[in-house]
Design a protein around this motif. Structure first.
Motif, PDB file in Angstrom:
ATOM      1  N   ILE A 195      11.461   6.268  16.813  1.00  0.00           N
ATOM      2  CA  ILE A 195      10.267   6.805  17.061  1.00  0.00           C
ATOM      3  C   ILE A 195       9.909   8.059  17.983  1.00  0.00           C
ATOM      4  O   ILE A 195       9.319   9.077  17.697  1.00  0.00           O
ATOM      5  N   GLY A 196      11.087   7.875  19.080  1.00  0.00           N
ATOM      6  CA  GLY A 196      11.052   9.155  19.856  1.00  0.00           C
ATOM      7  C   GLY A 196      11.673  10.151  19.292  1.00  0.00           C
ATOM      8  O   GLY A 196      11.110  11.495  19.237  1.00  0.00           O
ATOM      9  N   ILE A 197      12.430  10.233  18.239  1.00  0.00           N
ATOM     10  CA  ILE A 197      13.193  11.544  17.505  1.00  0.00           C
ATOM     11  C   ILE A 197      12.140  11.889  16.636  1.00  0.00           C
ATOM     12  O   ILE A 197      11.921  13.123  16.405  1.00  0.00           O
ATOM     13  N   GLN A 245      10.469  15.854  16.519  1.00  0.00           N
ATOM     14  CA  GLN A 245      10.538  16.652  15.316  1.00  0.00           C
ATOM     15  C   GLN A 245       8.948  17.003  14.791  1.00  0.00           C
ATOM     16  O   GLN A 245       8.935  18.058  14.301  1.00  0.00           O
ATOM     17  N   LEU A 246       7.989  15.831  14.902  1.00  0.00           N
ATOM     18  CA  LEU A 246       6.797  16.398  14.630  1.00  0.00           C
ATOM     19  C   LEU A 246       6.209  17.647  15.289  1.00  0.00           C
ATOM     20  O   LEU A 246       5.383  18.431  15.257  1.00  0.00           O
ATOM     21  N   ALA A 247       6.597  17.469  16.628  1.00  0.00           N
ATOM     22  CA  ALA A 247       6.058  18.438  17.444  1.00  0.00           C
ATOM     23  C   ALA A 247       6.515  19.818  17.349  1.00  0.00           C
ATOM     24  O   ALA A 247       5.907  20.969  17.453  1.00  0.00           O
ATOM     25  N   VAL A 248       7.922  19.990  16.851  1.00  0.00           N
ATOM     26  CA  VAL A 248       8.433  21.158  16.533  1.00  0.00           C
ATOM     27  C   VAL A 248       7.728  21.850  15.290  1.00  0.00           C
ATOM     28  O   VAL A 248       7.358  22.826  15.149  1.00  0.00           O
ATOM     29  N   VAL A 249       7.507  20.780  14.194  1.00  0.00           N
ATOM     30  CA  VAL A 249       6.824  21.425  13.195  1.00  0.00           C
ATOM     31  C   VAL A 249       5.561  21.807  13.364  1.00  0.00           C
ATOM     32  O   VAL A 249       5.028  22.841  12.811  1.00  0.00           O
ATOM     33  N   ARG A 250       4.944  21.082  14.327  1.00  0.00           N
ATOM     34  CA  ARG A 250       3.406  21.469  14.507  1.00  0.00           C
ATOM     35  C   ARG A 250       3.470  22.766  15.221  1.00  0.00           C
ATOM     36  O   ARG A 250       2.489  23.593  14.791  1.00  0.00           O
ATOM     37  N   GLY A 251       4.511  23.064  16.140  1.00  0.00           N
ATOM     38  CA  GLY A 251       4.239  24.468  16.877  1.00  0.00           C
ATOM     39  C   GLY A 251       4.609  25.468  15.751  1.00  0.00           C
ATOM     40  O   GLY A 251       3.786  26.529  15.678  1.00  0.00           O
ATOM     41  N   GLU A 252       5.649  25.414  14.799  1.00  0.00           N
ATOM     42  CA  GLU A 252       5.963  26.433  13.838  1.00  0.00           C
ATOM     43  C   GLU A 252       4.718  26.450  12.912  1.00  0.00           C
ATOM     44  O   GLU A 252       4.567  27.699  12.497  1.00  0.00           O
ATOM     45  N   LEU A 253       4.054  25.511  12.657  1.00  0.00           N
ATOM     46  CA  LEU A 253       2.672  25.762  11.942  1.00  0.00           C
ATOM     47  C   LEU A 253       1.701  26.641  12.466  1.00  0.00           C
ATOM     48  O   LEU A 253       1.143  27.412  11.629  1.00  0.00           O
ATOM     49  N   GLU A 254       1.445  26.304  13.912  1.00  0.00           N
ATOM     50  CA  GLU A 254       0.512  27.045  14.435  1.00  0.00           C
ATOM     51  C   GLU A 254       0.845  28.485  14.648  1.00  0.00           C
ATOM     52  O   GLU A 254      -0.043  29.377  14.659  1.00  0.00           O
TER      53      GLU A 254
END
Length: 323
Positions: free
Chosen positions: A295-297, A301-310
């Motif tokens: 869950i931590g990993i 990954q979700l935070a990285v994808v969100r930053g790239e999307l923004e």
């Protein structure tokens, strides 16, 4: 676990048999009606016959004793020594002519030997059918027998006590109770039962020891014999606190054995499932930590994808992110 009937039946039956005999005979000796007894006729040259008398109402009975009383003191040390008082009314050969029941009362007090006090009261109503009889007898300081109780490997000496008998009869139906009460009981233990072998012998000996502990502390005994049903073949039931003590001792001993067996079973179950339980708990801990790691990993990954999307959205909208 009811010990009383087989243990005391023989001793009580031997004493109640004479009573039942006289209960049966009393109807023949004092029949109801107008003296319906048959008398053998005189010897004749012709064939012998039977003379039947038919008394008429209003006549006197052939025999009538309206009242008899006794008041007697016998001194000395003999078995008969003591004070006697008695009263009898209405003894007759034709109860219907007399029209009153026969009543008997007798008392003995101050006995030197044997029973110290005795009281008897009887009422015999044979004036009409069905006949109705009742009897009450109380004997104090009477000697009771010594009885073997092989079921519990013991012998009981009942000592002396009080015996009380109550009987009632209507026609051919009998009801009654005979009570023995004593507080001078003595116990002696019979030889142990060695018929069992191995573990069985240990168990038998443990049960016998438990029963002996319970019985040897019992000093007062109550014994009841009840009669019901036909006069010639009554039903008999026997009860006693001895049987109840035996039942309680057996239940207590079985209860202790069950409690010990339950503790052993629980300990064995805990021992056998302990390792499996520990292994299962270890797997659960590993699974929980693995899930937490995964869950931590995934969150990183979700935070990285969100930053790239923004960032991509800012480039396309000129730096303004729509809401």
């Amino acid at each position: 676990p009811e010990l009383t009937p087989p243990a005391f039946a023989d001793a009580m039956a031997a004493r109640v048999a004479p009573i039942l005999y006289w209960v049966n005979r009393i109807g023949d000796l004092l029949p109801p009606g107008l003296d319906p007894r048959r008398h053998v006729g005189r010897n004749r040259a012709r064939r012998s016959g039977v003379t039947v008398a038919f008394p008429k109402p209003g006549e006197y009975p052939r025999f009538l004793l309206e009242l008899a009383e006794i008041d007697l003191d016998i001194g000395g040390n003999q078995a008969a020594a003591g004070r006697y008082t008695g009263r009898l009314t209405g003894l007759t050969s034709s109860p219907t002519l007399y029209g009153q029941p026969m009543v008997v009362s007798l008392e003995r007090s101050g006995g030197v030997r044997g029973p110290r006090d005795v009281s008897v009261a009887a009422l015999l109503d044979h004036t009409t059918r069905p006949i109705r009889d009742s009897l009450r007898v109380r004997i104090g300081n009477t000697a009771f027998p010594t009885i073997d109780l092989p079921s519990v490997r013991a012998k009981i000496g009942l000592g002396t006590g009080t015996s009380a008998l109550e009987l009632s009869r209507v026609a051919d139906t009998l009801a009654g109770v005979w009570r023995w009460r004593t507080d001078s009981v003595t116990w002696s233990r019979l030889l142990p039962n060695d018929s069992a072998r191995g573990t069985g012998q240990v168990v038998v000996r443990a049960v016998e020891d438990a029963l002996w502990r319970a019985l040897s502390s019992l000093r007062a005994v109550e014994l009841d014999l009840r009669l019901a049903g036909s006069v010639r073949s009554p039903r008999v039931s026997i009860s006693s606190n001895v049987g109840r003590v035996v039942a309680q001792a057996l239940r207590a001993e079985v209860g202790r054995e069950l409690a010990q067996a339950e503790q052993k079973i629980r300990a064995e179950v805990d021992r056998q499932i302990g390792a499996a339980r520990a292994a299962a708990l270890g797997k659960i801990d590993n699974l929980e930590s693995d899930l937490a790691t995964r869950i931590g990993i995934d969150r990183e990954q979700l935070a990285v994808v969100r930053g790239e999307l923004e960032q991509a959205i800012r480039r396309l909208t000129g730096g303004v992110i729509p809401r």
